[in-house]
Design a protein around this motif. Structure first.
Motif, PDB file in Angstrom:
ATOM      1  N   ASP A 167      26.423  49.320  41.293  1.00 46.04           N
ATOM      2  CA  ASP A 167      27.738  48.747  41.565  1.00 46.04           C
ATOM      3  C   ASP A 167      27.593  47.341  42.131  1.00 46.04           C
ATOM      4  OD1 ASP A 167      29.028  51.162  40.835  1.00 46.04           O
ATOM      5  OD2 ASP A 167      28.636  51.983  42.829  1.00 46.04           O
ATOM      6  N   PRO A 184      34.223  42.057  39.564  1.00 52.40           N
ATOM      7  CA  PRO A 184      34.229  42.446  38.151  1.00 52.40           C
ATOM      8  C   PRO A 184      33.346  41.525  37.306  1.00 52.40           C
ATOM      9  CG  PRO A 184      36.463  42.367  39.026  1.00 52.40           C
ATOM     10  CD  PRO A 184      35.576  41.735  40.054  1.00 52.40           C
ATOM     11  N   SER A 195      32.691  42.819  31.478  1.00 50.34           N
ATOM     12  CA  SER A 195      33.286  44.061  30.984  1.00 50.34           C
ATOM     13  C   SER A 195      34.595  44.407  31.687  1.00 50.34           C
ATOM     14  CB  SER A 195      32.299  45.217  31.178  1.00 50.34           C
ATOM     15  OG  SER A 195      32.082  45.441  32.563  1.00 50.34           O
ATOM     16  N   ARG A 253      34.440  45.682  34.628  1.00 45.60           N
ATOM     17  CA  ARG A 253      34.009  46.731  35.544  1.00 45.60           C
ATOM     18  C   ARG A 253      33.190  46.130  36.695  1.00 45.60           C
ATOM     19  NH1 ARG A 253      36.922  48.637  32.028  1.00 45.60           N
ATOM     20  NH2 ARG A 253      36.594  50.597  30.922  1.00 45.60           N
ATOM     21  N   CYS A 254      33.210  46.805  37.834  1.00 45.22           N
ATOM     22  CA  CYS A 254      32.420  46.359  38.995  1.00 45.22           C
ATOM     23  C   CYS A 254      31.088  47.094  39.045  1.00 45.22           C
ATOM     24  CB  CYS A 254      33.215  46.569  40.284  1.00 45.22           C
ATOM     25  SG  CYS A 254      34.602  45.430  40.462  1.00 45.22           S
ATOM     26  N   SER A 305      26.351  47.724  33.332  1.00 47.31           N
ATOM     27  CA  SER A 305      26.265  48.825  32.379  1.00 47.31           C
ATOM     28  C   SER A 305      25.109  48.647  31.401  1.00 47.31           C
ATOM     29  CB  SER A 305      27.574  48.963  31.593  1.00 47.31           C
ATOM     30  OG  SER A 305      27.858  47.776  30.881  1.00 47.31           O
ATOM     31  N   ARG A 361      35.498  39.887  26.799  1.00 49.10           N
ATOM     32  CA  ARG A 361      35.583  41.221  27.400  1.00 49.10           C
ATOM     33  C   ARG A 361      35.281  42.323  26.385  1.00 49.10           C
ATOM     34  NH1 ARG A 361      39.965  43.303  31.817  1.00 49.10           N
ATOM     35  NH2 ARG A 361      39.212  45.437  32.001  1.00 49.10           N
ATOM     36  N   ASP A 398      31.482  51.476  29.764  1.00 48.20           N
ATOM     37  CA  ASP A 398      32.221  52.294  30.726  1.00 48.20           C
ATOM     38  C   ASP A 398      31.322  53.179  31.585  1.00 48.20           C
ATOM     39  OD1 ASP A 398      34.697  51.320  29.822  1.00 48.20           O
ATOM     40  OD2 ASP A 398      34.711  52.765  28.178  1.00 48.20           O
ATOM     41  N   PRO A 414      28.041  53.262  34.278  1.00 47.05           N
ATOM     42  CA  PRO A 414      27.182  52.417  35.108  1.00 47.05           C
ATOM     43  C   PRO A 414      25.702  52.600  34.790  1.00 47.05           C
ATOM     44  CG  PRO A 414      28.742  53.667  36.461  1.00 47.05           C
ATOM     45  CD  PRO A 414      28.792  54.248  35.080  1.00 47.05           C
TER      46      PRO A 414
END
Length: 310
Positions: A28, A32, A35, A37-38, A41, A86, A298, A300
């Motif tokens: 983590d 952001p 992607s 997301r934080c 991936s 993105r 999506d 991690p």
């Protein structure tokens, strides 16, 4: 099938039961990424400096920094200007593909912590690198087109995945695939990568790694154990080229000697796409950290640990 195949294909290399990977944390981050997301991936390179862990993702333009004594999200350091798309397919087409991360030797009169990230070279967009000063946060962008021009006659298909400093030389590990399964190890001057010398690349080793059915193990990273021995991570991925991803049928850690011959192969469980490794010898064996590439924006990436009895 994995164990049987490796045992049958190995000649003088050692053999062991699968090595268990222990999950430590998800990767983590504090803000952001491309992607949205934080978390990383697609973690692809790992450097450990004391308690600090530096990680790059192959579809990001940032370095993530973690402290082993803190399980909170890692701060980000921008490596390249601009923003990546993105949408995953568009991002994949233009990403820098930082597959390699390694520590540079400090100047003789300084204790500066410098690390270097290199693109894979598998497309023109992936022919950049960066030198990162961890003390100041400054970043120098490298044009690696001369490097890949020197490598092109030496390998069937360029796809750099690992690098190890050996004195004033740099060993570069080029990944194969189902069409071209060989793992090539190429050597060049370390100073050439940072722009201070001409490239003099030469092929010094070709490795034929074990197969899982019809799918070869192919190198995903490399690190030094500091005693003229090296570790490489490898996965069997169902893909015919250096661009497309595929299912992962198995993964292994491989020990090489000073001549880059295989000494031992240890399969890993669970089966993960391990893309970055760091290791050191201790009284208990080789303590290894590794990061995974989820190949899914999506999901991690994670940090794992293991102890190798090699």
């Amino acid at each position: 099938m994995f164990l049987t195949t490796i045992a049958c294909r190995m000649s003088n290399a050692g053999y062991a039961l699968p090595m268990k990977l222990a999950h430590i944390r998800n990767l983590d981050v504090t803000a952001p990424l491309a992607s949205g997301r934080c978390f990383l991936s697609a973690a692809s390179g790992l450097v450990q400096i004391g308690e600090i862990l530096c990680v790059v993702g192959d579809d990001e333009q940032h370095l993530a920094v973690f402290n082993q004594n803190d399980d909170g999200p890692g701060p980000l350091l921008r490596l390249l200007p601009g923003d990546l798309p993105r949408k995953p397919k568009k991002r994949k087409a233009v990403k820098p593909d930082f597959e390699i991360l390694f520590q540079l030797p400090s100047p003789p009169d300084a204790s500066t912590k410098l690390i270097c990230a290199l693109g894979s070279g598998s497309t023109p967009e992936r022919m950049r690198g960066v030198v990162i000063n961890l003390d100041t946060g400054s970043v120098t962008v490298l044009d690696l087109q001369p490097l890949f021009a020197a490598l092109a006659p030496l390998v069937t298909e360029i796809n750099l995945e690992g690098a190890v400093v050996r004195g004033d030389r740099l060993l570069l590990f080029n990944r194969g695939n189902m069409s071209h399964p060989e793992t090539y190890i190429v050597e060049t001057a370390l100073a050439a990568v940072t722009g201070n010398a001409d490239f003099d690349a030469r092929l010094i080793k070709t490795l034929a790694l074990p197969m899982i059915g019809s799918v070869p193990l192919t190198v995903t990273d490399a690190c030094s154990l500091g005693n003229e021995q090296f570790l490489i991570s490898a996965v069997a991925e169902v893909t015919d080229d250096s661009y497309a991803d595929g299912d992962i049928l198995g993964a292994a850690i491989i020990l090489l000697n000073a001549d880059l011959d295989i000494l031992a192969i240890e399969p890993m469980e669970p089966t993960l796409k391990i893309e970055g490794i760091a290791a050191r010898r201790t009284a208990l064996g080789v303590e290894m950290l590794c990061v995974s590439d989820a190949d899914d924006p999506d999901t991690p990436s994670s940090l794992y640990s293991a102890t190798l009895q090699i």
